[in-house]
Design an enzyme around this catalytic site. Structure first.
Site, PDB file in Angstrom:
ATOM      1  N   THR A 129       9.075   5.058   4.860  1.00  0.00           N
ATOM      2  CA  THR A 129       7.866   4.444   5.736  1.00  0.00           C
ATOM      3  C   THR A 129       8.358   3.715   6.729  1.00  0.00           C
ATOM      4  O   THR A 129       9.897   3.599   6.813  1.00  0.00           O
ATOM      5  CB  THR A 129       7.786   3.055   4.368  1.00  0.00           C
ATOM      6  OG1 THR A 129       7.432   3.328   3.277  1.00  0.00           O
ATOM      7  CG2 THR A 129       6.763   2.337   5.188  1.00  0.00           C
ATOM      8  N   GLY A 134       3.211   3.936   7.457  1.00  0.00           N
ATOM      9  CA  GLY A 134       3.529   3.074   5.266  1.00  0.00           C
ATOM     10  C   GLY A 134       2.131   4.453   4.750  1.00  0.00           C
ATOM     11  O   GLY A 134       2.904   5.780   4.347  1.00  0.00           O
ATOM     12  N   ILE A 160      12.905   0.110   3.018  1.00  0.00           N
ATOM     13  CA  ILE A 160      13.727   0.968   2.000  1.00  0.00           C
ATOM     14  C   ILE A 160      14.446  -0.255   0.586  1.00  0.00           C
ATOM     15  O   ILE A 160      15.565  -0.819   0.756  1.00  0.00           O
ATOM     16  CB  ILE A 160      14.543   1.775   2.781  1.00  0.00           C
ATOM     17  CG1 ILE A 160      13.281   2.189   3.918  1.00  0.00           C
ATOM     18  CG2 ILE A 160      15.542   2.821   1.634  1.00  0.00           C
ATOM     19  CD1 ILE A 160      12.497   2.794   3.972  1.00  0.00           C
ATOM     20  N   GLU A 244       6.091   9.537  -9.391  1.00  0.00           N
ATOM     21  CA  GLU A 244       6.102   8.089  -8.548  1.00  0.00           C
ATOM     22  C   GLU A 244       5.021   7.452  -9.307  1.00  0.00           C
ATOM     23  O   GLU A 244       5.731   6.198  -9.666  1.00  0.00           O
ATOM     24  CB  GLU A 244       6.327   8.324  -7.166  1.00  0.00           C
ATOM     25  CG  GLU A 244       6.109   7.212  -6.684  1.00  0.00           C
ATOM     26  CD  GLU A 244       6.472   6.451  -4.669  1.00  0.00           C
ATOM     27  OE1 GLU A 244       6.766   8.128  -4.187  1.00  0.00           O
ATOM     28  OE2 GLU A 244       6.787   6.255  -4.183  1.00  0.00           O
ATOM     29  N   ARG A 245       3.790   8.015  -9.059  1.00  0.00           N
ATOM     30  CA  ARG A 245       2.927   7.005  -9.685  1.00  0.00           C
ATOM     31  C   ARG A 245       2.785   7.309 -11.294  1.00  0.00           C
ATOM     32  O   ARG A 245       2.269   5.984 -11.855  1.00  0.00           O
ATOM     33  CB  ARG A 245       1.972   7.805  -9.160  1.00  0.00           C
ATOM     34  CG  ARG A 245       1.855   7.726  -7.677  1.00  0.00           C
ATOM     35  CD  ARG A 245       0.150   8.240  -6.999  1.00  0.00           C
ATOM     36  NE  ARG A 245       0.779   8.079  -5.743  1.00  0.00           N
ATOM     37  CZ  ARG A 245       0.980   9.009  -4.596  1.00  0.00           C
ATOM     38  NH1 ARG A 245      -0.669   9.156  -4.837  1.00  0.00           N
ATOM     39  NH2 ARG A 245       0.699   8.149  -3.133  1.00  0.00           N
ATOM     40  N   GLN A 338      -2.503 -18.958 -15.683  1.00  0.00           N
ATOM     41  CA  GLN A 338      -3.267 -19.956 -15.600  1.00  0.00           C
ATOM     42  C   GLN A 338      -3.599 -20.445 -17.016  1.00  0.00           C
ATOM     43  O   GLN A 338      -3.113 -21.962 -17.277  1.00  0.00           O
ATOM     44  CB  GLN A 338      -4.552 -19.248 -15.159  1.00  0.00           C
ATOM     45  CG  GLN A 338      -6.082 -20.745 -15.746  1.00  0.00           C
ATOM     46  CD  GLN A 338      -5.975 -21.248 -14.341  1.00  0.00           C
ATOM     47  OE1 GLN A 338      -5.071 -20.471 -13.470  1.00  0.00           O
ATOM     48  NE2 GLN A 338      -6.188 -22.329 -14.858  1.00  0.00           N
ATOM     49  N   HIS A 340      -0.802 -21.000 -18.478  1.00  0.00           N
ATOM     50  CA  HIS A 340       0.616 -21.844 -18.715  1.00  0.00           C
ATOM     51  C   HIS A 340       0.319 -23.037 -18.432  1.00  0.00           C
ATOM     52  O   HIS A 340       1.897 -23.985 -18.546  1.00  0.00           O
ATOM     53  CB  HIS A 340       2.686 -20.998 -18.230  1.00  0.00           C
ATOM     54  CG  HIS A 340       2.196 -19.796 -18.614  1.00  0.00           C
ATOM     55  ND1 HIS A 340       2.427 -18.716 -18.900  1.00  0.00           N
ATOM     56  CD2 HIS A 340       4.167 -20.203 -19.203  1.00  0.00           C
ATOM     57  CE1 HIS A 340       3.198 -18.199 -20.181  1.00  0.00           C
ATOM     58  NE2 HIS A 340       4.237 -19.245 -19.548  1.00  0.00           N
ATOM     59  N   GLU A 369      -5.931   1.502  -2.570  1.00  0.00           N
ATOM     60  CA  GLU A 369      -6.342   1.695  -1.868  1.00  0.00           C
ATOM     61  C   GLU A 369      -6.769   3.502  -1.570  1.00  0.00           C
ATOM     62  O   GLU A 369      -7.711   4.390  -1.577  1.00  0.00           O
ATOM     63  CB  GLU A 369      -6.882   1.523  -0.189  1.00  0.00           C
ATOM     64  CG  GLU A 369      -7.704  -0.376  -0.332  1.00  0.00           C
ATOM     65  CD  GLU A 369      -6.470  -1.111  -1.492  1.00  0.00           C
ATOM     66  OE1 GLU A 369      -5.308  -1.375  -0.629  1.00  0.00           O
ATOM     67  OE2 GLU A 369      -7.535  -1.937  -1.339  1.00  0.00           O
TER      68      GLU A 369
HETATM   69  C1  LIG Z   1       9.394  -3.586  -2.413  1.00  0.00           C
HETATM   70  C2  LIG Z   1       8.951  -2.624  -1.336  1.00  0.00           C
HETATM   71  C3  LIG Z   1       9.954  -1.410  -2.051  1.00  0.00           C
HETATM   72  C4  LIG Z   1       9.817  -0.412  -1.097  1.00  0.00           C
HETATM   73  N1  LIG Z   1      10.171   0.228  -1.300  1.00  0.00           N
HETATM   74  C5  LIG Z   1      10.118   1.810  -0.259  1.00  0.00           C
HETATM   75  C6  LIG Z   1      10.935   2.232  -0.395  1.00  0.00           C
HETATM   76  O1  LIG Z   1      12.150   2.791  -1.051  1.00  0.00           O
HETATM   77  N2  LIG Z   1      10.937   3.703   0.808  1.00  0.00           N
HETATM   78  C7  LIG Z   1       9.770   3.568   1.158  1.00  0.00           C
HETATM   79  O2  LIG Z   1       9.645   4.452   2.454  1.00  0.00           O
HETATM   80  N3  LIG Z   1       8.951   2.690   1.254  1.00  0.00           N
HETATM   81  C8  LIG Z   1       9.477   2.008   0.673  1.00  0.00           C
HETATM   82  N4  LIG Z   1       8.072   0.910   0.239  1.00  0.00           N
HETATM   83  C9  LIG Z   1       6.876   0.896   1.538  1.00  0.00           C
HETATM   84  C10 LIG Z   1       5.655   0.990   0.760  1.00  0.00           C
HETATM   85  O3  LIG Z   1       5.486   2.507  -0.127  1.00  0.00           O
HETATM   86  C11 LIG Z   1       4.468   0.827   1.740  1.00  0.00           C
HETATM   87  O4  LIG Z   1       4.899  -0.367   2.029  1.00  0.00           O
HETATM   88  C12 LIG Z   1       3.041   1.301   1.003  1.00  0.00           C
HETATM   89  O5  LIG Z   1       3.331   2.778   1.312  1.00  0.00           O
HETATM   90  C13 LIG Z   1       2.014   0.461   2.118  1.00  0.00           C
HETATM   91  O6  LIG Z   1       2.470   0.984   3.341  1.00  0.00           O
HETATM   92  P1  LIG Z   1       1.918  -0.364   4.602  1.00  0.00           P
HETATM   93  O7  LIG Z   1       2.542  -1.553   4.355  1.00  0.00           O
HETATM   94  O8  LIG Z   1       2.704   0.240   6.154  1.00  0.00           O
HETATM   95  O9  LIG Z   1       0.242  -0.618   4.865  1.00  0.00           O
HETATM   96  P2  LIG Z   1      -0.271  -0.033   5.426  1.00  0.00           P
HETATM   97  O10 LIG Z   1      -0.676   1.416   5.051  1.00  0.00           O
HETATM   98  O11 LIG Z   1      -0.464  -0.199   6.621  1.00  0.00           O
HETATM   99  O12 LIG Z   1      -1.448  -0.860   4.749  1.00  0.00           O
HETATM  100  C14 LIG Z   1      -2.447  -1.957   5.118  1.00  0.00           C
HETATM  101  C15 LIG Z   1      -3.178  -2.246   4.153  1.00  0.00           C
HETATM  102  O13 LIG Z   1      -4.763  -1.045   4.420  1.00  0.00           O
HETATM  103  C16 LIG Z   1      -4.616  -0.341   3.338  1.00  0.00           C
HETATM  104  N5  LIG Z   1      -5.103   0.811   4.087  1.00  0.00           N
HETATM  105  C17 LIG Z   1      -4.199   2.226   4.717  1.00  0.00           C
HETATM  106  N6  LIG Z   1      -5.116   3.500   4.553  1.00  0.00           N
HETATM  107  C18 LIG Z   1      -6.084   3.183   4.156  1.00  0.00           C
HETATM  108  C19 LIG Z   1      -7.198   4.308   3.924  1.00  0.00           C
HETATM  109  N7  LIG Z   1      -7.358   5.115   4.462  1.00  0.00           N
HETATM  110  N8  LIG Z   1      -8.359   3.265   3.466  1.00  0.00           N
HETATM  111  C20 LIG Z   1      -8.678   2.044   2.562  1.00  0.00           C
HETATM  112  N9  LIG Z   1      -7.066   1.201   2.942  1.00  0.00           N
HETATM  113  C21 LIG Z   1      -5.967   1.829   3.597  1.00  0.00           C
HETATM  114  C22 LIG Z   1      -3.872   0.008   2.345  1.00  0.00           C
HETATM  115  O14 LIG Z   1      -4.336   0.198   1.365  1.00  0.00           O
HETATM  116  C23 LIG Z   1      -3.377  -1.974   2.082  1.00  0.00           C
HETATM  117  O15 LIG Z   1      -3.982  -2.491   2.051  1.00  0.00           O
HETATM  118  C24 LIG Z   1       7.976  -0.648  -0.117  1.00  0.00           C
HETATM  119  C25 LIG Z   1       8.195  -1.511   0.313  1.00  0.00           C
HETATM  120  C26 LIG Z   1       8.141  -2.464  -0.540  1.00  0.00           C
HETATM  121  C27 LIG Z   1       7.075  -3.873  -0.587  1.00  0.00           C
END
Ligand SMILES: Cc1cc2nc3c(=O)[nH]c(=O)nc-3n(C[C@H](O)[C@H](O)[C@H](O)COP(=O)(O)OP(=O)(O)OC[C@H]3O[C@@H](n4cnc5c(N)ncnc54)[C@H](O)[C@@H]3O)c2cc1C
Length: 387
Positions: A129, A134, A160, A244-245, A338, A340, A369
């Site tokens: 990311t 993302g 990360i 991963e999923r 709720q 609680h 999504e």
């Molecule tokens: C605690 C934590 C740990 C993490 N660990 C890692 C890690 O180890 N390594 C790593 O690489 N990343 C990591 N991440 C990052 C995480 O995987 C990403 O933040 C996540 O994939 C979403 O990307 P984004 O935040 O850029 O959201 P965005 O992609 O900007 O999305 C924003 C919103 O738009 C929606 N959206 C985007 N595209 C579409 C579409 N085509 N159709 C409809 N809706 C859409 C999304 O669903 C979301 O609701 C971590 C994040 C957190 C918070």
């Protein structure tokens, strides 16, 4: 867990008992301190390594157990979420990042990195990311340019896991500027000149997990640190996403089951209007609905674990179970908090922590999504094909 799980054999149950003791005795006593400091002590990985819990799938010649049965990782994750500390991301280390080296690495690369990862001396992370990429990973801007037998890496990553405590990161970077999916995977090691860590980010939950920014300022990565074909990184990333999923769904179910159990206990004891909260029909119906949905989702997840063990798990089913489990987890947390009352809003009650920790499940490992997109497209509902 209240229900008999049909997928486990007696040896799994023995393993579960041992793992539970480990998380209760070694991890849980440190959890509050780790949450306060914002990261897990490195020693936690070494303790897990001493018990043989890290990268269990790795072959014995690297120090692993040679056990690729996903059920063991499932048990470790469930016991950690319930009895240890959710923010201790040993599963990310073992099963999300380690396989990149185990499955894509050359023999020399495996010899170089796996033994220390298995001992817990080296902590792993994966950096995909970026601040502007993302869900749409293919739009990442981090670049890697070839200069003889080295690659020069420049860019920034964010969110990360294990960002500060990690030693070895699998970093995805663009290698073919003109091709959208032209990415490579590079192993960046602690101490490489130009590799720096940014902020440890302040999250609303999962406070013991260190989630950080990483920066790469013309980092010279030797060709010996490239994983697989440097133009096939995108394909590799997607190849590992089903597991991963499944892992993410495992954690969601474990935390939702835990929330359910502590709420059941709470509403039996807490009283209002002369009777326990649990005696109100509303409470009984809410709990009955949650119990039913948890049992159904757990049964689905467990069936997919067996499919995964057989090498037959499809990306669509992995997306379905991730979507189902994380959305259910969110609803269960809300209902349980709720029930609680205000106690549920207080940090000293576990349900409050479970609630905030759970919010990320619908976002990372692919947002809800994106899961719907994957499932929808598998039905032929793709705008590129329909219009
Ligand atoms: C605690 C934590 C740990 C993490 N660990 C890692 C890690 O180890 N390594 C790593 O690489 N990343 C990591 N991440 C990052 C995480 O995987 C990403 O933040 C996540 O994939 C979403 O990307 P984004 O935040 O850029 O959201 P965005 O992609 O900007 O999305 C924003 C919103 O738009 C929606 N959206 C985007 N595209 C579409 C579409 N085509 N159709 C409809 N809706 C859409 C999304 O669903 C979301 O609701 C971590 C994040 C957190 C918070």
């Amino acid at each position: 867990m209240n229900r008999r799980r049909l997928i486990f054999e007696p040896e799994h149950e023995i393993f579960r008992d041992q793992a539970r003791r480990f998380f209760l005795e070694r991890i849980a006593p440190n959890a509050a301190a780790w949450r306060a400091q914002g990261y897990v002590d490195r020693e936690a990985f070494q303790w897990a390594g001493e018990h043989g819990y890290l990268l269990m799938w790795a072959a014995e010649r690297y120090g692993g157990a040679g056990i690729d049965d996903f059920r063991y990782e499932q048990i470790l994750y469930e016991e950690n979420v319930r009895h240890g500390e959710f923010g201790f991301f040993m599963t990310v280390h073992s099963r999300l990042v380690g396989p990149y080296i185990g499955k894509l690495g050359t023999e020399e690369q495996k010899q170089r990195w796996l033994p220390a990862c298995i001992r817990g001396d080296t902590i792993l992370g994966v950096a995909m990311t970026e601040p502007d990429a993302g869900s749409d990973l293919a739009s990442m801007r981090t670049r890697a340019e070839r200069h003889g037998d080295r690659w020069v890496l420049s860019g920034a990553k964010t969110y990360i896991s294990n960002g500060q405590i990690g030693d070895v990161f699998i970093v995805a970077a663009r290698t073919v500027p003109e091709v959208r999916h032209g990415l490579g995977l590079f192993v960046v090691e602690r101490g490489m000149p130009g590799f720096r860590r940014g902020r440890r980010l302040q999250k609303i939950g999962m406070h013991a997990q260190d989630t950080s920014e990483l920066f790469f300022d013309d980092v010279e990565v030797p060709a010996a640190n490239v994983l697989g074909d440097p133009e096939c990184g995108f394909e590799y990333l997607t190849r590992f996403l089903s597991e991963e999923r499944l892992l993410s769904a495992t954690a969601s179910m474990a935390s939702a089951q835990t929330a359910f159990d502590i709420t059941l206990e709470f509403i039996r004891g807490r009283r209002a209007f002369g009777r326990p909260i649990g005696a109100f029909q509303n409470s009984r119906f809410k709990m009955a609905d949650m119990r039913t949905q948890l049992d159904a989702a757990q049964t689905f997840l467990d069936a997919l674990v067996l499919q995964h063990n057989a090498g037959e798990l499809s990306p669509t089913l992995a997306a379905e179970v991730k979507l189902l489990a994380s959305e259910l987890e969110g609803r269960v947390m809300d209902e349980c908090l709720q029930l609680h009352g205000s106690a549920g809003y207080m940090q000293e009650y576990r349900i409050a922590r479970l609630y905030t920790d759970a919010r990320i499940s619908r976002i990372y490992a692919g947002t809800s999504e994106i899961m719907r997109e994957i499932i929808g497209r598998s039905l032929g509902l793709d705008e590129r094909k329909l219009t």
